[in-house]
Write an enzyme that holds these catalytic residues in place. Structure first.
Site, PDB file in Angstrom:
ATOM      1  N   HIS A  11      -5.358   4.381   5.076  1.00  0.00           N
ATOM      2  CA  HIS A  11      -5.186   3.712   3.785  1.00  0.00           C
ATOM      3  C   HIS A  11      -5.435   4.683   2.635  1.00  0.00           C
ATOM      4  CE1 HIS A  11      -6.608   0.663   0.648  1.00  0.00           C
ATOM      5  NE2 HIS A  11      -5.335   0.412   0.834  1.00  0.00           N
ATOM      6  N   ASP A  40       0.139   4.622  -2.566  1.00  0.00           N
ATOM      7  CA  ASP A  40       0.599   3.781  -3.672  1.00  0.00           C
ATOM      8  C   ASP A  40       1.423   4.624  -4.649  1.00  0.00           C
ATOM      9  OD1 ASP A  40      -1.103   1.370  -3.007  1.00  0.00           O
ATOM     10  OD2 ASP A  40      -2.670   2.887  -3.277  1.00  0.00           O
ATOM     11  N   HIS A  53      -3.280   4.588  -7.385  1.00  0.00           N
ATOM     12  CA  HIS A  53      -3.495   3.154  -7.163  1.00  0.00           C
ATOM     13  C   HIS A  53      -3.681   2.360  -8.457  1.00  0.00           C
ATOM     14  CE1 HIS A  53      -5.831  -0.520  -6.327  1.00  0.00           C
ATOM     15  NE2 HIS A  53      -5.121  -0.571  -5.217  1.00  0.00           N
ATOM     16  N   GLU A 113       3.755   2.003  -0.862  1.00  0.00           N
ATOM     17  CA  GLU A 113       3.580   0.737  -1.571  1.00  0.00           C
ATOM     18  C   GLU A 113       3.996   0.928  -3.021  1.00  0.00           C
ATOM     19  OE1 GLU A 113      -0.374  -1.089  -1.679  1.00  0.00           O
ATOM     20  OE2 GLU A 113       0.334  -2.341  -3.327  1.00  0.00           O
TER      21      GLU A 113
END
Ligand code: G3P
Ligand code: MG
Length: 248
Positions: A11, A40, A53, A113
Protein backbone atom coordinates in the site's frame (compact mmCIF):
# COMPACT_ATOMS: atom_id res chain seq x y z
CA UNK A 1 -6.97 -13.61 -19.65
CA UNK A 2 -8.50 -12.82 -16.25
CA UNK A 3 -6.71 -10.41 -13.97
CA UNK A 4 -4.26 -12.25 -11.73
CA UNK A 5 -3.49 -10.56 -8.45
CA UNK A 6 -1.12 -11.54 -5.67
CA UNK A 7 -2.69 -11.90 -2.21
CA UNK A 8 -0.63 -9.01 -0.90
CA UNK A 9 -0.32 -5.59 -2.53
CA UNK A 10 2.06 -3.04 -1.02
CA UNK A 11 0.00 0.00 0.00
CA UNK A 12 1.53 3.29 -1.23
CA UNK A 13 4.65 1.12 -1.68
CA UNK A 14 5.45 -0.18 1.78
CA UNK A 15 4.02 2.66 3.84
CA UNK A 16 5.08 1.31 7.23
CA UNK A 17 8.76 1.20 6.24
CA UNK A 18 9.38 4.13 3.89
CA UNK A 19 7.74 7.47 3.04
CA UNK A 20 4.52 6.60 1.23
CA UNK A 21 4.14 6.99 -2.53
CA UNK A 22 7.85 7.52 -3.18
CA UNK A 23 10.38 5.69 -5.31
CA UNK A 24 12.03 4.45 -2.09
CA UNK A 25 8.70 3.04 -0.92
CA UNK A 26 8.23 1.12 -4.17
CA UNK A 27 11.73 -0.34 -3.86
CA UNK A 28 11.09 -1.28 -0.23
CA UNK A 29 7.89 -3.14 -1.17
CA UNK A 30 9.72 -4.98 -3.96
CA UNK A 31 12.58 -5.85 -1.58
CA UNK A 32 9.99 -7.34 0.80
CA UNK A 33 8.73 -9.61 -1.94
CA UNK A 34 5.64 -7.69 -3.10
CA UNK A 35 4.68 -8.46 -6.69
CA UNK A 36 2.28 -5.50 -6.92
CA UNK A 37 2.09 -2.06 -5.33
CA UNK A 38 -0.72 0.46 -4.99
CA UNK A 39 0.00 4.14 -5.69
CA UNK A 40 -2.20 7.25 -5.62
CA UNK A 41 -2.18 9.59 -8.62
CA UNK A 42 -3.15 13.25 -8.66
CA UNK A 43 -2.22 16.36 -10.65
CA UNK A 44 -0.08 19.43 -10.06
CA UNK A 45 -1.58 22.82 -10.94
CA UNK A 46 -0.13 22.49 -14.46
CA UNK A 47 -1.57 18.97 -14.84
CA UNK A 48 1.52 16.82 -14.36
CA UNK A 49 0.48 13.43 -12.90
CA UNK A 50 2.32 12.83 -9.64
CA UNK A 51 2.24 10.12 -6.97
CA UNK A 52 0.66 11.60 -3.87
CA UNK A 53 -2.19 10.77 -1.50
CA UNK A 54 -3.32 13.94 0.25
CA UNK A 55 -4.98 16.98 -1.31
CA UNK A 56 -2.56 19.15 0.67
CA UNK A 57 1.22 19.13 0.75
CA UNK A 58 1.56 19.57 4.50
CA UNK A 59 1.58 16.04 5.92
CA UNK A 60 4.05 14.34 3.59
CA UNK A 61 6.28 17.15 2.32
CA UNK A 62 7.95 20.31 3.56
CA UNK A 63 5.50 22.36 1.45
CA UNK A 64 2.18 23.91 2.42
CA UNK A 65 -1.24 24.25 0.88
CA UNK A 66 -3.21 22.47 -1.82
CA UNK A 67 -1.45 20.21 -4.33
CA UNK A 68 -3.77 21.66 -6.99
CA UNK A 69 -2.11 25.06 -6.53
CA UNK A 70 1.53 24.11 -6.99
CA UNK A 71 3.24 23.86 -10.35
CA UNK A 72 5.49 20.93 -11.18
CA UNK A 73 8.52 23.26 -11.25
CA UNK A 74 7.81 24.40 -7.69
CA UNK A 75 7.01 20.87 -6.52
CA UNK A 76 10.51 19.82 -7.59
CA UNK A 77 11.94 22.01 -4.81
CA UNK A 78 10.02 20.14 -2.11
CA UNK A 79 11.25 17.12 -0.23
CA UNK A 80 9.06 14.24 0.87
CA UNK A 81 11.12 12.09 3.21
CA UNK A 82 12.22 13.77 6.42
CA UNK A 83 8.68 13.87 7.89
CA UNK A 84 8.97 10.08 7.99
CA UNK A 85 12.56 9.75 9.12
CA UNK A 86 15.78 11.74 8.79
CA UNK A 87 17.30 8.78 6.95
CA UNK A 88 14.96 9.57 4.03
CA UNK A 89 15.54 13.32 3.98
CA UNK A 90 15.93 14.89 0.54
CA UNK A 91 13.79 12.47 -1.44
CA UNK A 92 11.27 13.81 -3.94
CA UNK A 93 7.63 13.39 -4.87
CA UNK A 94 7.75 11.18 -7.96
CA UNK A 95 5.91 11.84 -11.19
CA UNK A 96 3.78 9.02 -12.55
CA UNK A 97 6.39 8.51 -15.23
CA UNK A 98 9.23 8.16 -12.71
CA UNK A 99 7.20 5.70 -10.66
CA UNK A 100 6.37 3.60 -13.71
CA UNK A 101 10.06 3.46 -14.65
CA UNK A 102 10.75 1.79 -11.30
CA UNK A 103 7.71 -0.47 -11.55
CA UNK A 104 9.02 -1.73 -14.88
CA UNK A 105 12.61 -2.03 -13.66
CA UNK A 106 11.49 -4.06 -10.63
CA UNK A 107 9.09 -6.14 -12.73
CA UNK A 108 6.06 -5.24 -10.61
CA UNK A 109 2.34 -4.97 -11.26
CA UNK A 110 0.60 -1.80 -10.19
CA UNK A 111 -2.76 -0.59 -8.96
CA UNK A 112 -2.97 3.08 -9.83
CA UNK A 113 -5.63 4.75 -7.75
CA UNK A 114 -6.90 7.91 -9.40
CA UNK A 115 -7.08 10.31 -6.47
CA UNK A 116 -8.27 13.62 -7.88
CA UNK A 117 -8.19 16.83 -5.90
CA UNK A 118 -11.76 18.08 -5.49
CA UNK A 119 -13.24 19.20 -8.80
CA UNK A 120 -10.46 17.63 -10.90
CA UNK A 121 -11.99 14.18 -11.32
CA UNK A 122 -12.17 14.31 -15.11
CA UNK A 123 -8.88 16.01 -15.89
CA UNK A 124 -6.92 13.82 -13.45
CA UNK A 125 -8.16 10.66 -15.14
CA UNK A 126 -7.54 12.10 -18.59
CA UNK A 127 -3.99 13.26 -17.84
CA UNK A 128 -3.09 10.03 -16.06
CA UNK A 129 -4.35 7.82 -18.87
CA UNK A 130 -2.83 10.01 -21.53
CA UNK A 131 0.61 9.79 -19.88
CA UNK A 132 0.30 6.13 -18.99
CA UNK A 133 -0.66 5.05 -22.50
CA UNK A 134 2.71 6.38 -23.66
CA UNK A 135 4.76 4.01 -21.54
CA UNK A 136 2.59 1.11 -20.37
CA UNK A 137 1.38 -1.85 -22.41
CA UNK A 138 1.05 -4.71 -19.93
CA UNK A 139 -2.72 -5.09 -19.49
CA UNK A 140 -2.41 -8.00 -17.09
CA UNK A 141 -0.34 -6.12 -14.54
CA UNK A 142 -2.34 -2.94 -14.22
CA UNK A 143 -5.49 -2.13 -12.26
CA UNK A 144 -6.97 1.36 -12.35
CA UNK A 145 -9.17 2.17 -9.40
CA UNK A 146 -10.91 5.16 -7.88
CA UNK A 147 -13.51 6.28 -5.40
CA UNK A 148 -14.50 8.77 -8.11
CA UNK A 149 -17.14 7.50 -10.51
CA UNK A 150 -16.36 10.31 -12.91
CA UNK A 151 -12.70 9.25 -13.05
CA UNK A 152 -13.66 5.63 -13.64
CA UNK A 153 -16.07 6.66 -16.37
CA UNK A 154 -13.21 8.44 -18.15
CA UNK A 155 -11.04 5.33 -17.73
CA UNK A 156 -13.79 3.20 -19.29
CA UNK A 157 -13.99 5.59 -22.25
CA UNK A 158 -10.28 6.20 -22.80
CA UNK A 159 -8.84 2.77 -21.96
CA UNK A 160 -11.70 0.32 -21.96
CA UNK A 161 -9.39 -2.70 -22.10
CA UNK A 162 -7.54 -1.84 -18.90
CA UNK A 163 -8.94 -3.45 -15.78
CA UNK A 164 -10.86 -1.17 -13.47
CA UNK A 165 -11.72 -1.40 -9.77
CA UNK A 166 -14.49 0.43 -7.91
CA UNK A 167 -13.34 1.66 -4.52
CA UNK A 168 -16.01 1.73 -1.82
CA UNK A 169 -15.90 3.62 1.47
CA UNK A 170 -16.43 1.69 4.70
CA UNK A 171 -20.11 2.65 4.48
CA UNK A 172 -20.69 1.57 0.87
CA UNK A 173 -23.10 3.47 -1.34
CA UNK A 174 -26.35 1.50 -1.72
CA UNK A 175 -26.17 1.41 -5.54
CA UNK A 176 -22.65 -0.08 -5.67
CA UNK A 177 -23.75 -2.99 -7.84
CA UNK A 178 -25.49 -0.78 -10.37
CA UNK A 179 -22.35 1.36 -10.55
CA UNK A 180 -20.07 -1.65 -10.85
CA UNK A 181 -22.15 -2.88 -13.79
CA UNK A 182 -22.25 0.53 -15.45
CA UNK A 183 -18.52 1.13 -15.04
CA UNK A 184 -17.73 -2.48 -16.04
CA UNK A 185 -15.29 -2.98 -13.21
CA UNK A 186 -13.44 -6.23 -12.65
CA UNK A 187 -12.80 -5.66 -8.96
CA UNK A 188 -14.60 -4.19 -5.98
CA UNK A 189 -12.18 -2.66 -3.49
CA UNK A 190 -13.62 -2.52 0.01
CA UNK A 191 -12.59 -1.33 3.45
CA UNK A 192 -11.62 -4.70 4.91
CA UNK A 193 -11.33 -3.27 8.42
CA UNK A 194 -15.08 -2.78 8.72
CA UNK A 195 -16.57 -5.10 6.08
CA UNK A 196 -18.98 -7.77 7.17
CA UNK A 197 -19.00 -11.29 5.81
CA UNK A 198 -22.44 -10.89 4.26
CA UNK A 199 -21.23 -7.96 2.17
CA UNK A 200 -18.21 -9.94 1.00
CA UNK A 201 -20.57 -12.73 -0.04
CA UNK A 202 -22.82 -10.30 -1.91
CA UNK A 203 -19.81 -9.19 -3.93
CA UNK A 204 -18.63 -12.76 -4.52
CA UNK A 205 -22.09 -13.48 -5.95
CA UNK A 206 -21.37 -10.93 -8.68
CA UNK A 207 -18.31 -12.98 -9.79
CA UNK A 208 -16.05 -10.01 -9.27
CA UNK A 209 -12.72 -10.04 -7.51
CA UNK A 210 -12.55 -8.45 -4.07
CA UNK A 211 -9.65 -6.36 -2.82
CA UNK A 212 -9.54 -5.10 0.76
CA UNK A 213 -7.79 -2.06 2.19
CA UNK A 214 -5.84 -1.44 4.41
CA UNK A 215 -5.03 -4.64 6.24
CA UNK A 216 -2.14 -4.43 8.67
CA UNK A 217 -3.48 -6.93 11.19
CA UNK A 218 -2.31 -10.41 10.12
CA UNK A 219 -5.25 -12.13 11.87
CA UNK A 220 -7.71 -9.97 9.95
CA UNK A 221 -5.85 -10.85 6.76
CA UNK A 222 -6.35 -14.54 7.53
CA UNK A 223 -10.05 -14.05 8.18
CA UNK A 224 -10.61 -12.04 4.99
CA UNK A 225 -8.82 -14.64 2.95
CA UNK A 226 -11.05 -17.33 4.43
CA UNK A 227 -14.10 -15.27 3.47
CA UNK A 228 -12.91 -15.23 -0.14
CA UNK A 229 -11.17 -11.86 -0.46
CA UNK A 230 -8.72 -12.12 -3.36
CA UNK A 231 -6.13 -9.52 -2.45
CA UNK A 232 -5.28 -7.13 0.35
CA UNK A 233 -3.50 -3.81 0.51
CA UNK A 234 -1.09 -3.59 3.39
CA UNK A 235 1.35 -1.02 4.78
CA UNK A 236 3.30 -3.89 6.31
CA UNK A 237 3.93 -6.64 3.76
CA UNK A 238 6.41 -8.43 6.02
CA UNK A 239 3.98 -8.97 8.89
CA UNK A 240 1.01 -9.99 6.74
CA UNK A 241 3.05 -12.29 4.50
CA UNK A 242 4.59 -13.97 7.49
CA UNK A 243 1.17 -14.92 8.89
CA UNK A 244 -0.56 -15.77 5.63
CA UNK A 245 2.17 -17.92 4.23
CA UNK A 246 3.83 -19.52 7.23
CA UNK A 247 3.22 -23.26 7.46
CA UNK A 248 0.38 -24.02 9.93
O1 G3P B 1 -6.72 1.73 -2.96
C1 G3P B 1 -6.82 1.27 -1.66
C2 G3P B 1 -6.60 2.37 -0.65
O2 G3P B 1 -5.41 3.02 -0.97
C3 G3P B 1 -7.74 3.36 -0.60
O3 G3P B 1 -7.61 4.31 0.39
O4 G3P B 1 -7.04 6.55 1.26
O5 G3P B 1 -5.34 4.73 1.30
O6 G3P B 1 -5.98 5.78 -0.85
P1 G3P B 1 -6.43 5.38 0.53
MG1 MG C 1 -4.84 4.65 -2.27
Amino acid sequence: MPLKLPTIIGHRGAKAYAPENTIESIHTAADMGCKWVELDVKLTKDSVPIIMHDDDLDRTTNGHGPVAQITYADLCHLEAGSWFSESFSGIKIPTLEEAIEVILARDLGVNLEIKPCPGREKETAEAMLDHLSQFWDDRDRLLISSFSHVSLEIAAEMAEDWYRGLLLESDPIPNWLELADYLEVTTINIDGRTAEREFVEDILDTQRMILAYTINDPQLALQLRQWGVDAMFTDDPDAVNETLFKPH
